[in-house]
Enzyme design. Sequence first.
Site, PDB file in Angstrom:
ATOM      1  N   CYS A   1     -17.084  -6.015  -3.264  1.00  0.00           N
ATOM      2  CA  CYS A   1     -17.122  -6.842  -4.479  1.00  0.00           C
ATOM      3  C   CYS A   1     -18.541  -6.955  -5.018  1.00  0.00           C
ATOM      4  CB  CYS A   1     -16.586  -8.237  -4.172  1.00  0.00           C
ATOM      5  SG  CYS A   1     -14.947  -8.250  -3.434  1.00  0.00           S
TER       6      CYS A   1
ATOM      7  N   GLU B   1     -10.322  -0.609  -5.320  1.00  0.00           N
ATOM      8  CA  GLU B   1      -9.513   0.285  -4.494  1.00  0.00           C
ATOM      9  C   GLU B   1      -8.106   0.429  -5.054  1.00  0.00           C
ATOM     10  OE1 GLU B   1      -8.277   1.253   0.110  1.00  0.00           O
ATOM     11  OE2 GLU B   1      -9.198  -0.672  -0.353  1.00  0.00           O
TER      12      GLU B   1
ATOM     13  N   GLU C   1      -2.699  -7.766   4.023  1.00  0.00           N
ATOM     14  CA  GLU C   1      -4.153  -7.702   4.179  1.00  0.00           C
ATOM     15  C   GLU C   1      -4.774  -8.989   3.656  1.00  0.00           C
ATOM     16  OE1 GLU C   1      -5.869  -4.123   2.697  1.00  0.00           O
ATOM     17  OE2 GLU C   1      -4.159  -2.894   3.302  1.00  0.00           O
TER      18      GLU C   1
ATOM     19  N   HIS D   1     -19.260  -5.345   1.687  1.00  0.00           N
ATOM     20  CA  HIS D   1     -18.595  -6.203   0.711  1.00  0.00           C
ATOM     21  C   HIS D   1     -18.558  -5.412  -0.594  1.00  0.00           C
ATOM     22  CE1 HIS D   1     -18.650  -9.622   3.367  1.00  0.00           C
ATOM     23  NE2 HIS D   1     -19.974  -9.568   3.484  1.00  0.00           N
TER      24      HIS D   1
ATOM     25  N   ASP E   1     -11.435   7.589 -11.251  1.00  0.00           N
ATOM     26  CA  ASP E   1     -11.653   9.014 -10.986  1.00  0.00           C
ATOM     27  C   ASP E   1     -10.565   9.811 -11.695  1.00  0.00           C
ATOM     28  OD1 ASP E   1     -12.598  11.380  -9.983  1.00  0.00           O
ATOM     29  OD2 ASP E   1     -11.604  11.171  -8.030  1.00  0.00           O
TER      30      ASP E   1
ATOM     31  N   ARG F   1       0.827  -1.203   0.000  1.00  0.00           N
ATOM     32  CA  ARG F   1       0.000   0.000   0.000  1.00  0.00           C
ATOM     33  C   ARG F   1       0.866   1.260   0.000  1.00  0.00           C
ATOM     34  NH1 ARG F   1      -5.455   0.895   1.056  1.00  0.00           N
ATOM     35  NH2 ARG F   1      -5.774  -1.325   1.445  1.00  0.00           N
TER      36      ARG F   1
END
Length: 944
Positions: free
Chosen positions: A912, A642, A631, A910, A699, A598
Amino acid sequence: MAARFSTTQQLPLINRGTTVIYQQKCATVPIIQQTTRPSLVPLFLSGFTLWFCIRTAQMSQSVLTLNLCFLLLIREQEEPDIENPEASRMKRAAAKHLIERYYHQLTEGCGNESCSNSWCASSVGFSRMDNNAAAVKALELYKVNAKLCDPHPSKKGTASTYLESSAHSNSACSNRKLNHKDVHAVRDNFKDINYLTEEKVYEILDICGEKEDYSPLIRVIGRVFSSAEGLVQSFRRSKPHTKEELKSLQEKDEDKDEDEKEAAACSATAMEEDSPTSSSSRLGECSSGENDVQKLAPDEVSVDVEAVRRVYERLLSNEKIEAAFLNALVYLSPNVECDLTYHNVYSRDPNYLNLFVIVMENNNLHSPEYLEIALPQFCKAMSKLPLAAQAKLTRLWSHYSAEQIRRMMETFQQLITFKVISNEFSSRNLVNDDDAVVAATKCLKIVYYANVLGGDLDTENNEDEDEEPIPESSELTLQELLGEERRNKKGPRVDPLETELGVRTNDCRRPLIPFEEFVNEPLNEVLEMDKDYTFFKVETENKFSFMTCPFVLNAVTKNLGLYYDNRIRMYSERRITVLYSLVQGQQLNPYLRLKVRRDHIIDDALVRLEMIAMENPADLKKQLYVEFEGEQGVDEGGVSKEFFQLVVEEIFNPDIGMFTYDEHTRLFWFNSSSFENEGQYTLIGIVLGLAIYNNCILDVHFPMVVYRKLMGKKGTFRDLADANPVLYQSLKELVEYEGNVEEDMMITFQISQTDPFGNRLMYDLRENGDKIPVTNENRKDFVALYSEYILNKSVEKQFKAFRRGFHMVTNESPLKYLFRPEEIELLICGSRNLDFQALEETTEYDGGYNKDSRIIKEFWETLHSFSEEQKRLFLQFTTGTDRAPVGGLGKLKMIIAKNGPDTDRLPTSHTCFNVLLLPEYSNKDKLRERLLKAITYAKGFGML
């Protein structure tokens, strides 16, 4: 499974080729539609002959009923004399003439007030009957050889006068010749008119108006507009004859004798209406028509369109005359379809296109009377036009006004909508199998490209293709081993009509009417996209795919088709990987796996993608699988969302220097002075392509010119309007300046830019540009060169690398074929309009919740009270992106599930599957506080 946590926790008419069948409970009676080809259209006669005539009379004008009755009678009584065809034609003409006399005797009478014939309208006790009943009765009287009155002297010379017959005898009819008086009577009734001009129509109209009897005009229209040959020859543009032509015509006139004129008139009368000659056998022999076409421009036809419009305007106000056009079109269309399908008539006589030009000028084609029978049949015929004819029709219509284009567009759209609404389509009854809808869509394509061709075109400013071809994947070898043929090897298909016209949709800056008006929403609602996509890929002639006409589909439907294409390609790559692992013993790796930290997401992601792009670009077409180090989230789509969001935030950070940010427009642009190499921009293009390929919304904030450049168009002055509005306004004022530009502004063809360190760089738009002043004469060149430099040349290396990376992922996708640049932006960025009311209406509930639950009502009241920024945070928390998908939030299938009783735990999600797990909080205030905390501190994934 990845879960999002807070950091703190009617009477149908059926077409069967050339025969139309009316379905009823008691009987099925075929109606002849083509008398020109008896061998192709069998005529079945039964005891229903009279009933059939009455049924047909209810749906047509009396003149057509008379003709039909006559045809039935002749076929019922005897076969034509093959050895003596001239005698056979004379017999038919005589029989037809007698039936017409009986008909007019029943409707108008003989004119003798003391007439004693009970079957004459002039007799005292005669009961009046309508035209349709009179037509049927005339057939009966002919069969029994009933008494026939001689026209009274007061009736002779009027429009109802017909040729007299001495006896009801076939032998006498076969040898009888028409004298001059008979020929004159025929001309008075316009029976010698086989094609129309504007002057002829007005002449007949004036005569009919004086006598208040429009039946002669109706008969002429029915005869000409139901005959392909007659219609093709009608309304020709007048042109002056050359001296050689005048001399030739004069010599021909001198050679003709009186007997030949009489024979020609007799032949025309005998053959009129009962058996018109096929246009496919005669039109191709008309050398004059071919010569006319050779002298015409590619966008011209020999028909006088303005004259046709004036004629329609005069005639369509009369309901009876309008019905004649309708019935003639029903009769004409099957013949035309047969001509184009089997006889290749257009290649022999390109003037055949006149027929479609004339019919399409009818402003009433979209009316209900045409939608049931006439227009569907005409569309089927029109859809059979060869490619060259479609292109010529497109070029002609491209010169029409926006209102005329809209009228034709609405005509076909009306038919599509009518058929979609009036039928129940499903996965078993596909709209793709409806001939009328398919034909109307094909015709609509011609209007669509006319709309494009007639708009504001830019066919010159095209981006150069990549110098180096994108490396081919190993898929081809494997598919050859499997015996499969690789389709679309060189990329997506191109529409044949687009190629024929030499224009693309993306070449059109502004069409005559907006592209959105061609989208048919009812069709999109009933279209089974999985089946349609299959037809699109298989490319069979038997099955039509609406993806071949993407202009009629909305962005949501096209996005679904793209989704199927991407998923099938992913499964194909997965299968090939398995095969490689079995054959060559390679390690099984069916996914595009990215394991990133990350804190170092850019370095890890771009390095990994660079290695894949160099070693095997085909791996980029595998399904993306992202794992954040440390994670536990399992990527079913939410983790990838994400990942893309974080990558975009880092890449477009102005501190990195790869893109510049305009505070005024809030848009990013390529930094021409960036220190990053081309490989970095290639990797950014790959990321953008992967987002589309994996159905993720980004975005990103690019001006529209970026998407136009991705679709193969260069940026021009007009693109500066949104890319750099300040510069655009300055250059626009320069072009519009009314004073002396050279003296007042003192500008040269040299411009300056500033690098990241604030240094001023000079660039010559022309060689020795600092010595060339901008004047009133060359200022447009200055503006064009300035725009070319800003949008293309200054960022050429960066953008080419960016586009190359994008095409590595999308080169075999139908993306360019289906979408326009503005739709590509919607596909990548999603919708900026967040309609949470639509989201509420489509949300589903689970675990004990329903829309009437107290907590659900309080949840929506709370969400609607959020600010715009808080609403975006909620979307980010629940779906993985703060943008609405293509089609708006109403297309987002969100689920709110119960996650236990009242508790201090935060809501989870969730991402997904767009599922929000919401505990049943005790009150609205607690719900608001817990929800705000969850969406504000929402980063990271865990396992449930």
